[in-house]
Design a protein around this motif. Sequence first.
Motif, PDB file in Angstrom:
ATOM      1  N   UNK A 120       0.852  -1.181   0.000  1.00 31.62           N
ATOM      2  CA  UNK A 120       0.000   0.000   0.000  1.00 31.62           C
ATOM      3  C   UNK A 120       0.891   1.236   0.000  1.00 31.62           C
ATOM      4  N   UNK A 121       0.251   2.388  -0.152  1.00 34.26           N
ATOM      5  CA  UNK A 121       0.988   3.650  -0.219  1.00 34.26           C
ATOM      6  C   UNK A 121       0.528   4.561   0.904  1.00 34.26           C
ATOM      7  N   UNK A 122       1.481   5.122   1.645  1.00 38.65           N
ATOM      8  CA  UNK A 122       1.154   6.113   2.661  1.00 38.65           C
ATOM      9  C   UNK A 122       1.422   7.504   2.103  1.00 38.65           C
ATOM     10  N   UNK A 123       0.515   8.424   2.406  1.00 42.68           N
ATOM     11  CA  UNK A 123       0.687   9.811   1.982  1.00 42.68           C
ATOM     12  C   UNK A 123       1.374  10.644   3.057  1.00 42.68           C
ATOM     13  N   UNK A 124       1.742  10.025   4.178  1.00 36.12           N
ATOM     14  CA  UNK A 124       2.397  10.762   5.267  1.00 36.12           C
ATOM     15  C   UNK A 124       3.797  11.195   4.845  1.00 36.12           C
ATOM     16  N   UNK A 125       4.260  12.282   5.463  1.00 36.40           N
ATOM     17  CA  UNK A 125       5.590  12.830   5.174  1.00 36.40           C
ATOM     18  C   UNK A 125       5.751  13.023   3.669  1.00 36.40           C
ATOM     19  N   UNK A 128      18.833  11.400   5.281  1.00 37.74           N
ATOM     20  CA  UNK A 128      19.211  11.641   6.684  1.00 37.74           C
ATOM     21  C   UNK A 128      20.541  12.388   6.800  1.00 37.74           C
ATOM     22  N   UNK A 129      20.614  13.350   7.711  1.00 39.92           N
ATOM     23  CA  UNK A 129      21.871  14.066   7.944  1.00 39.92           C
ATOM     24  C   UNK A 129      22.757  13.371   8.969  1.00 39.92           C
ATOM     25  N   UNK A 130      22.547  12.079   9.158  1.00 35.39           N
ATOM     26  CA  UNK A 130      23.283  11.298  10.144  1.00 35.39           C
ATOM     27  C   UNK A 130      23.570   9.933   9.542  1.00 35.39           C
ATOM     28  N   UNK A 131      24.476   9.202  10.186  1.00 32.05           N
ATOM     29  CA  UNK A 131      24.826   7.850   9.727  1.00 32.05           C
ATOM     30  C   UNK A 131      24.922   6.954  10.951  1.00 32.05           C
ATOM     31  N   UNK A 132      24.169   5.848  10.929  1.00 27.62           N
ATOM     32  CA  UNK A 132      24.252   4.853  11.988  1.00 27.62           C
ATOM     33  C   UNK A 132      25.041   3.661  11.438  1.00 27.62           C
ATOM     34  N   UNK A 181       4.453  15.200  16.453  1.00 26.92           N
ATOM     35  CA  UNK A 181       3.971  16.429  17.073  1.00 26.92           C
ATOM     36  C   UNK A 181       5.014  17.016  18.018  1.00 26.92           C
ATOM     37  N   UNK A 182       5.733  16.160  18.725  1.00 25.15           N
ATOM     38  CA  UNK A 182       6.749  16.629  19.668  1.00 25.15           C
ATOM     39  C   UNK A 182       8.019  17.101  18.971  1.00 25.15           C
ATOM     40  N   UNK A 183       8.336  16.500  17.833  1.00 24.50           N
ATOM     41  CA  UNK A 183       9.602  16.808  17.147  1.00 24.50           C
ATOM     42  C   UNK A 183       9.388  16.760  15.629  1.00 24.50           C
ATOM     43  N   UNK A 184       8.601  17.703  15.084  1.00 31.31           N
ATOM     44  CA  UNK A 184       8.194  17.622  13.674  1.00 31.31           C
ATOM     45  C   UNK A 184       9.351  17.657  12.689  1.00 31.31           C
ATOM     46  N   UNK A 185      10.416  18.351  13.006  1.00 29.40           N
ATOM     47  CA  UNK A 185      11.566  18.445  12.102  1.00 29.40           C
ATOM     48  C   UNK A 185      12.719  17.547  12.552  1.00 29.40           C
ATOM     49  N   UNK A 186      12.477  16.735  13.567  1.00 34.89           N
ATOM     50  CA  UNK A 186      13.502  15.858  14.166  1.00 34.89           C
ATOM     51  C   UNK A 186      14.694  16.639  14.711  1.00 34.89           C
ATOM     52  N   UNK A 188      18.068  15.066  16.419  1.00 37.32           N
ATOM     53  CA  UNK A 188      19.404  15.356  15.893  1.00 37.32           C
ATOM     54  C   UNK A 188      20.289  15.931  16.992  1.00 37.32           C
ATOM     55  N   UNK A 189      19.726  16.823  17.805  1.00 41.06           N
ATOM     56  CA  UNK A 189      20.503  17.407  18.905  1.00 41.06           C
ATOM     57  C   UNK A 189      20.983  16.325  19.864  1.00 41.06           C
TER      58      UNK A 189
END
Length: 401
Positions: free
Chosen positions: A44-49, A83-87, A179-184, A188-189
Amino acid sequence: MTTDTGSQPNGSEVPVLDFYPGVELPVLGNAQRIDGLYDLGPIVRSSAAQGFWVVTDGALAREALRDPAVFSSSATVVTDPEPPYLWVPQMLDPPRHTAWRHHLGPYFAPGNMRRLEESVENRCAELLDGLAARGGCDFNAEFAQRYPTSIFMDMFGLPIEELDQFLAWEHDILHLSPEEDPERALAITAMLEVMAYFDELIKARRADPRDDIVSDSLTWEIDDQPIPHQELLSFCLLMFMAGLDTVTIQLNYSFWHLATHPEDRRRIVEEPEIIPTAVEEFLRAYAFVPSGRKVMTDVDFHGCPMKAGDMVFLPSSLACRDPKLFPDAARVVLDRTPNQHIAFGAGPHRCVGAALARRELRVALREWHSRIPDYRIQDGFEVREQGAMHGIKSLRLEWAS
């Protein structure tokens, strides 16, 4: 969650819904949301984000997870395609991922797990000694978070007195809702603060090596070259997140189940020999890892034309609760066999710490029920799940002391 069916920009016709993974709900709310996707179709397809695919068919999810050339781990959070990070090594693909696994494998091999057995049992017993006579506790805060994380911290040479700070960072990275961290930004911090902590620790270990994984990692090479400092920091970040969260989440779900299903709890107490299969069933029924992959090349995946750059959601909960693969999939069957779940993932990125996690879970079930065989959720307490990588926020248990 609304559903529509229509043509997508890439020409596919699949159900479209505003599905966002991992939101705050009453306990099992996220599993129930996911269970509701099976009847919509295999994909299926999500329209979120930015929009992403959701593979609901367990067999197709396994296939995708085993094909890193098409479904890359270079982005694993399905709502974060750049992503601006690497795990490390989670967000590496073979062959570099393979080289990292070669270094990590011995620490989680069966022989080393046997060596850790006493440490695992001692830590579990130490915590239970302080809890059993009290008649109740917040299971998450006072046991599930502290038991496995202290073992991880010992392996990494981290001071146990800093556990509370580590748990605060872990929460901000993995459990804040949109809702708590919309832009992450908060996530990131927290990642940057964790990496700054490990930057200082690595400097200290270079000057004074100890018997821990951080010290050992400073000697590792890939392609005859020392591992770059930034990659070591990214490795420490991933190990930090995995070590402080995954077993904790599974413990919470397992003990929530046993506190609300007295017939299963009695079986654990009276038939402790079923604990190994019970652990596997809890892993299957309450799988939670929200795996995401990034499509690397245009591909027709079982009739769904995916484009390079698309994100694909492959949650372990869908693959582990698929009724086509597991009879009576929504029901917990403590002695279910066979039980070929993928709670630890599939393909090259299958969890390297699976053996340690299983050992910790088995010891916890055995030792807890030998001391506290009868318990329940505190009257009037509502058990809820947190967002993002969903898990139980708090679990207040009580028993006769």
